[in-house]
Design a protein around this motif. Sequence first.
Motif, short mmCIF file in Angstrom:
data_model
loop_
_atom_site.label_atom_id
_atom_site.label_comp_id
_atom_site.label_asym_id
_atom_site.label_seq_id
_atom_site.Cartn_x
_atom_site.Cartn_y
_atom_site.Cartn_z
N ARG A 100 -10.52 0.47 2.39
CA ARG A 100 -9.93 0.62 1.07
C ARG A 100 -9.97 2.06 0.59
O ARG A 100 -11.01 2.71 0.65
N HIS A 101 -8.86 2.53 0.07
CA HIS A 101 -8.80 3.82 -0.63
C HIS A 101 -8.63 3.49 -2.10
O HIS A 101 -7.55 3.07 -2.54
N TYR A 102 -9.71 3.67 -2.86
CA TYR A 102 -9.71 3.31 -4.27
C TYR A 102 -9.01 4.39 -5.10
O TYR A 102 -9.10 5.58 -4.80
N GLU A 114 -16.98 -1.22 -5.43
CA GLU A 114 -16.57 -2.61 -5.43
C GLU A 114 -16.73 -3.24 -6.82
O GLU A 114 -15.92 -4.06 -7.25
N THR A 125 -11.82 6.76 -0.02
CA THR A 125 -12.76 5.71 0.38
C THR A 125 -14.11 5.95 -0.29
O THR A 125 -14.38 7.04 -0.82
N VAL A 149 -6.72 -0.64 -5.43
CA VAL A 149 -6.61 -0.14 -4.06
C VAL A 149 -5.22 0.47 -3.89
O VAL A 149 -4.20 -0.23 -3.96
N PHE A 187 -13.90 -2.04 -8.85
CA PHE A 187 -12.69 -2.75 -8.42
C PHE A 187 -12.67 -4.16 -9.02
O PHE A 187 -11.65 -4.61 -9.56
N ARG A 204 -4.66 1.25 2.34
CA ARG A 204 -5.69 1.02 3.35
C ARG A 204 -5.34 1.83 4.59
O ARG A 204 -4.17 1.87 4.99
N GLU A 218 -4.08 -5.73 -4.43
CA GLU A 218 -5.30 -6.47 -4.06
C GLU A 218 -6.10 -6.88 -5.29
O GLU A 218 -6.22 -6.11 -6.23
N TRP A 262 0.78 -1.23 0.00
CA TRP A 262 0.00 0.00 0.00
C TRP A 262 0.82 1.28 0.00
O TRP A 262 0.34 2.33 0.43
#
Length: 399
Positions: free
Chosen positions: A192-194, A174, A144, A184, A177, A187, A87, A75
Amino acid sequence: MRKISTGVARRVALAAQGFAARKPVRATRRSVLGVVEKTQLLQLDSVSAVVRAHYAPVFSRIGAYDRALLDEAAWSHNARRPRRLVEYWAHEAALIPVEDWPLMGWRMAQFEHGRWSGMRKVVERNPTLGKDILDVITEVGACTAGEVERHLELDKPRAKGSWWNLSDTKMICEQLFAAGALSVDKRVSFARHYDLTERVIPPDILARKVSEEDAMRELVRRAATAHGIGTETDLRDYYRLNRKQTEPAIADLVDAGELLPVEVEGWDKPAYLRAGTPIPRRVEGAALLCPFDPLIFFRARTERLFDFHYRIEIYTPEPKRVHGYYVFPFLLNGELVGRVDLRAERAAGRLSVPGAFAEPGHDTPATAHALTEALRDMADWLELDKVVIGSRGNLAPLL
């Protein structure tokens, strides 16, 4: 066809998963990533009764390490220390090597409109929300789902019948994702920070296109590398594939000499040995295995390899639980000899062991001594001062 004993198959599997190697004197980023080279993936899960699921398998194999090393590999990113893990949906949600991203292209296409029907319904009733979310993230960067909602000033409509009661915005994040449009970036408190995938995955990797046939062959090869030995069902489960995908891939790898058909004593299905996998004469040492450890997360394989019946009981009502809420099997010298219900009580500074159970023939002082040391090592790693033993189970009095 070569015939081998269950004991040999067990040692092959343990070596493939990194349990036959000597633990490093000091764990480094390289030794942490070395675990992933063996396991190929680390499953993610939200339960934090002891420690998050992706951290535990690394500890089980190399001992105490700084969890920030794994966080940084997954991350964070800079020119000197580039991101090494990312991820995606592999064996459930998991961390995989960044270079494996193209192998999941077929799955991203499959999930273009959502991973399951409830998600697809949310997409259908919000036809423009996906574009709105992408626009926000393009402008403001990684955030997020809650932060996206605030930028869009939505009142969080809820998806009817959603078990997690997720907002539509979270559901579309989601879906994006799963489809590969978002990844991601980081985190924070496990949220999760997209971010746009092109800002997470390096351009050269993102540009690689892999056909489904080639991806299947490579994923089965990786599953076989992680298993050392396994049936078609084992190889299929590792990346949640289906038989139509795995059988042709296995046939190709057998033809290429990369998989060797073998017959394992007591197994009712043919098995495949990964060519070049070491077969140690013995496997020594102790390890506590979290419920989502790659060695044991396919329960049928665990029973076949270790004669160890194991089920997670998180969702079982407490009166019906046999062993406890969050139970770690105990690996000792190549066998699963017991299990312990564990809880990290951080405010009290203690590792609580409400129950400790030995397998038949292993309720001995030697098992208790090894388990005591393993529990103390885990407590030290988690910076907990005390190990408190409860009263349940035949090992508890010996502990």
